[in-house]
Design a protein around this motif. Sequence first.
Motif, PDB file in Angstrom:
ATOM      1  N   VAL A  40      61.474  25.893   7.919  1.00  0.00           N
ATOM      2  CA  VAL A  40      62.825  25.342   8.111  1.00  0.00           C
ATOM      3  C   VAL A  40      63.824  25.945   7.124  1.00  0.00           C
ATOM      4  N   GLN A  41      63.393  26.937   6.367  1.00  0.00           N
ATOM      5  CA  GLN A  41      64.299  27.588   5.434  1.00  0.00           C
ATOM      6  C   GLN A  41      65.249  28.529   6.181  1.00  0.00           C
ATOM      7  N   ASP A  42      66.372  28.828   5.529  1.00  0.00           N
ATOM      8  CA  ASP A  42      67.423  29.633   6.179  1.00  0.00           C
ATOM      9  C   ASP A  42      66.942  31.020   6.567  1.00  0.00           C
ATOM     10  N   TYR A  43      66.136  31.656   5.701  1.00  0.00           N
ATOM     11  CA  TYR A  43      65.716  33.022   6.004  1.00  0.00           C
ATOM     12  C   TYR A  43      64.791  33.074   7.226  1.00  0.00           C
ATOM     13  N   VAL A  44      64.023  31.999   7.452  1.00  0.00           N
ATOM     14  CA  VAL A  44      63.171  31.944   8.632  1.00  0.00           C
ATOM     15  C   VAL A  44      64.015  31.687   9.888  1.00  0.00           C
ATOM     16  N   LEU A  45      64.992  30.798   9.754  1.00  0.00           N
ATOM     17  CA  LEU A  45      65.875  30.534  10.895  1.00  0.00           C
ATOM     18  C   LEU A  45      66.655  31.779  11.286  1.00  0.00           C
ATOM     19  N   LEU A  46      67.072  32.549  10.286  1.00  0.00           N
ATOM     20  CA  LEU A  46      67.785  33.792  10.570  1.00  0.00           C
ATOM     21  C   LEU A  46      66.882  34.782  11.299  1.00  0.00           C
ATOM     22  N   ALA A  47      65.644  34.885  10.848  1.00  0.00           N
ATOM     23  CA  ALA A  47      64.705  35.783  11.521  1.00  0.00           C
ATOM     24  C   ALA A  47      64.414  35.306  12.939  1.00  0.00           C
ATOM     25  N   ARG A  48      64.406  33.986  13.153  1.00  0.00           N
ATOM     26  CA  ARG A  48      64.176  33.457  14.499  1.00  0.00           C
ATOM     27  C   ARG A  48      65.329  33.835  15.432  1.00  0.00           C
ATOM     28  N   LEU A  49      66.559  33.771  14.893  1.00  0.00           N
ATOM     29  CA  LEU A  49      67.734  34.139  15.686  1.00  0.00           C
ATOM     30  C   LEU A  49      67.723  35.620  16.061  1.00  0.00           C
ATOM     31  N   LYS A  50      67.056  36.430  15.234  1.00  0.00           N
ATOM     32  CA  LYS A  50      66.975  37.865  15.530  1.00  0.00           C
ATOM     33  C   LYS A  50      65.932  38.170  16.598  1.00  0.00           C
ATOM     34  N   GLY A  51      65.223  37.130  17.080  1.00  0.00           N
ATOM     35  CA  GLY A  51      64.267  37.326  18.156  1.00  0.00           C
ATOM     36  C   GLY A  51      62.845  37.578  17.701  1.00  0.00           C
ATOM     37  N   MET A  52      62.544  37.281  16.443  1.00  0.00           N
ATOM     38  CA  MET A  52      61.192  37.504  15.943  1.00  0.00           C
ATOM     39  C   MET A  52      60.235  36.498  16.585  1.00  0.00           C
ATOM     40  N   SER A  53      59.038  36.937  16.939  1.00  0.00           N
ATOM     41  CA  SER A  53      58.059  36.074  17.578  1.00  0.00           C
ATOM     42  C   SER A  53      57.555  35.011  16.604  1.00  0.00           C
ATOM     43  N   PRO A  54      57.055  33.859  17.123  1.00  0.00           N
ATOM     44  CA  PRO A  54      56.561  32.805  16.225  1.00  0.00           C
ATOM     45  C   PRO A  54      55.461  33.290  15.282  1.00  0.00           C
ATOM     46  N   LEU A  55      54.537  34.123  15.787  1.00  0.00           N
ATOM     47  CA  LEU A  55      53.451  34.603  14.936  1.00  0.00           C
ATOM     48  C   LEU A  55      53.999  35.473  13.809  1.00  0.00           C
ATOM     49  N   ARG A  56      54.940  36.349  14.102  1.00  0.00           N
ATOM     50  CA  ARG A  56      55.541  37.184  13.054  1.00  0.00           C
ATOM     51  C   ARG A  56      56.346  36.333  12.077  1.00  0.00           C
TER      52      ARG A  56
ATOM     53  N   LEU B  93      53.577  34.813   9.763  1.00  0.00           N
ATOM     54  CA  LEU B  93      52.845  35.781   8.939  1.00  0.00           C
ATOM     55  C   LEU B  93      53.763  36.616   8.058  1.00  0.00           C
ATOM     56  N   GLN B  94      54.912  37.018   8.577  1.00  0.00           N
ATOM     57  CA  GLN B  94      55.762  37.962   7.858  1.00  0.00           C
ATOM     58  C   GLN B  94      56.798  37.287   6.985  1.00  0.00           C
ATOM     59  N   GLU B  95      57.302  36.126   7.413  1.00  0.00           N
ATOM     60  CA  GLU B  95      58.392  35.487   6.675  1.00  0.00           C
ATOM     61  C   GLU B  95      57.924  34.264   5.876  1.00  0.00           C
ATOM     62  N   ALA B  96      57.229  33.355   6.537  1.00  0.00           N
ATOM     63  CA  ALA B  96      56.902  32.078   5.888  1.00  0.00           C
ATOM     64  C   ALA B  96      55.690  32.165   4.967  1.00  0.00           C
ATOM     65  N   LEU B  97      54.685  32.942   5.373  1.00  0.00           N
ATOM     66  CA  LEU B  97      53.410  32.921   4.654  1.00  0.00           C
ATOM     67  C   LEU B  97      53.541  33.399   3.215  1.00  0.00           C
ATOM     68  N   ARG B  98      54.321  34.451   2.984  1.00  0.00           N
ATOM     69  CA  ARG B  98      54.399  35.008   1.633  1.00  0.00           C
ATOM     70  C   ARG B  98      55.024  34.030   0.643  1.00  0.00           C
ATOM     71  N   ASN B  99      55.874  33.127   1.127  1.00  0.00           N
ATOM     72  CA  ASN B  99      56.468  32.128   0.237  1.00  0.00           C
ATOM     73  C   ASN B  99      55.658  30.842   0.176  1.00  0.00           C
ATOM     74  N   ALA B 100      54.779  30.630   1.155  1.00  0.00           N
ATOM     75  CA  ALA B 100      53.971  29.413   1.176  1.00  0.00           C
ATOM     76  C   ALA B 100      52.644  29.585   0.462  1.00  0.00           C
ATOM     77  N   VAL B 101      52.273  30.830   0.156  1.00  0.00           N
ATOM     78  CA  VAL B 101      50.941  31.075  -0.381  1.00  0.00           C
ATOM     79  C   VAL B 101      50.833  30.691  -1.859  1.00  0.00           C
ATOM     80  N   GLY B 102      51.948  30.611  -2.564  1.00  0.00           N
ATOM     81  CA  GLY B 102      51.914  30.312  -4.002  1.00  0.00           C
ATOM     82  C   GLY B 102      51.226  28.999  -4.344  1.00  0.00           C
ATOM     83  N   PRO B 103      51.712  27.850  -3.812  1.00  0.00           N
ATOM     84  CA  PRO B 103      51.044  26.575  -4.107  1.00  0.00           C
ATOM     85  C   PRO B 103      49.591  26.553  -3.650  1.00  0.00           C
TER      86      PRO B 103
END
Length: 336
Positions: A230-246, A249-259
């Motif tokens: 639900v972060q802005d950078y993911v919403l922006l990537a969604r508006l660009k037509g990026m698939s849910p899997l990408r 894996l490409q946007e959300a995972l790298r920021n969620a892996v820390g915790p």
Amino acid sequence: MTVSDLLNRLIMAVLTLMGVAVIVFCLLRIVPGDPVAMMISPSATPADIAALRAHYGLDLGLAQQFAIWFGDVLKGDFGTSISQRRDVLELIGGRLPATLELAFAALVFGVLTGGMIAVLGALARGTKLDPALDFINGLFLAVPDFVWALALVLLLGVFWPVFPLSGRIDPGLTTDFHTDFYLIESLVTFKFPAFADILAHMVMPMLALGLPLAAIVVRTLKEALAEAMVQDYVLLARLKGMSPLRLVLQEALRNAVGPTLTLTGVQFTFMIGGTVIVERIFSYPGLGNMAIDAVINRDLPLIQGIVLTFGAIFILVNILVDLIAAWLNPRSAAHG
């Protein structure tokens, strides 16, 4: 993490190990039981008992015993095992590789399995599959590793015997190993029959340790992915037509892996401690199995050496996790 932060962590690690040494040394001498009583024969005279106590320094005061033992530890001498009459470091060095191979195999299984299920849960968010995954994962979280071990013994060892019930390698295999890291050595030296047999012996204890870890990874990573999606950078990537899997894996995972990484590191240290019971159930010749024998035999030098080894592993893993987290997210580490 700066150099000064690392030095502070190392200093705290040394102080922590010293504290562990003091606590375990005192507790072992407070609990009832005399290790000499496990060694003497019924015909031993009081003079024989006194000589044996003097040989192991058990006739000295508590403070004097600790000073001698800790001084020897600083020199790399952990003493001689009372029950096995061998050097403690030699015994630990012979068993630790088996435990490390088992723990790392369970770690890889738990992280990969938990990560894939968490990604699936992020993709299935809002569907009927989402609550089903949460329910099943909740059941897995509620089952401890030793219960998994017993269940696997019945399922895959008795009712459907597909894996060996005990040991680390088939005694019939006459492969000569140069190290105690059997799994790694058999793989890099292309001894594939030995590798397959070692892996088969490792499957059930690995599952028993890895399944609870996988459940923890699923819960932590799934929640972190839900926040990231639900972060802005993911919403922006969604508006660009990026698939849910990408997106995952490409946007959300790298920021969620820390915790998830931090919690996994902590759980890994607990998992190494959990090998004590699991190794016993499967008669796996690791450090945990030897720890139980040492406690049964009141083998004070061996117990002390094993506890210090587990403590050192716990501290080193946590430092390594902090370094990896700082490398993955340097701005967060600098802010901390």
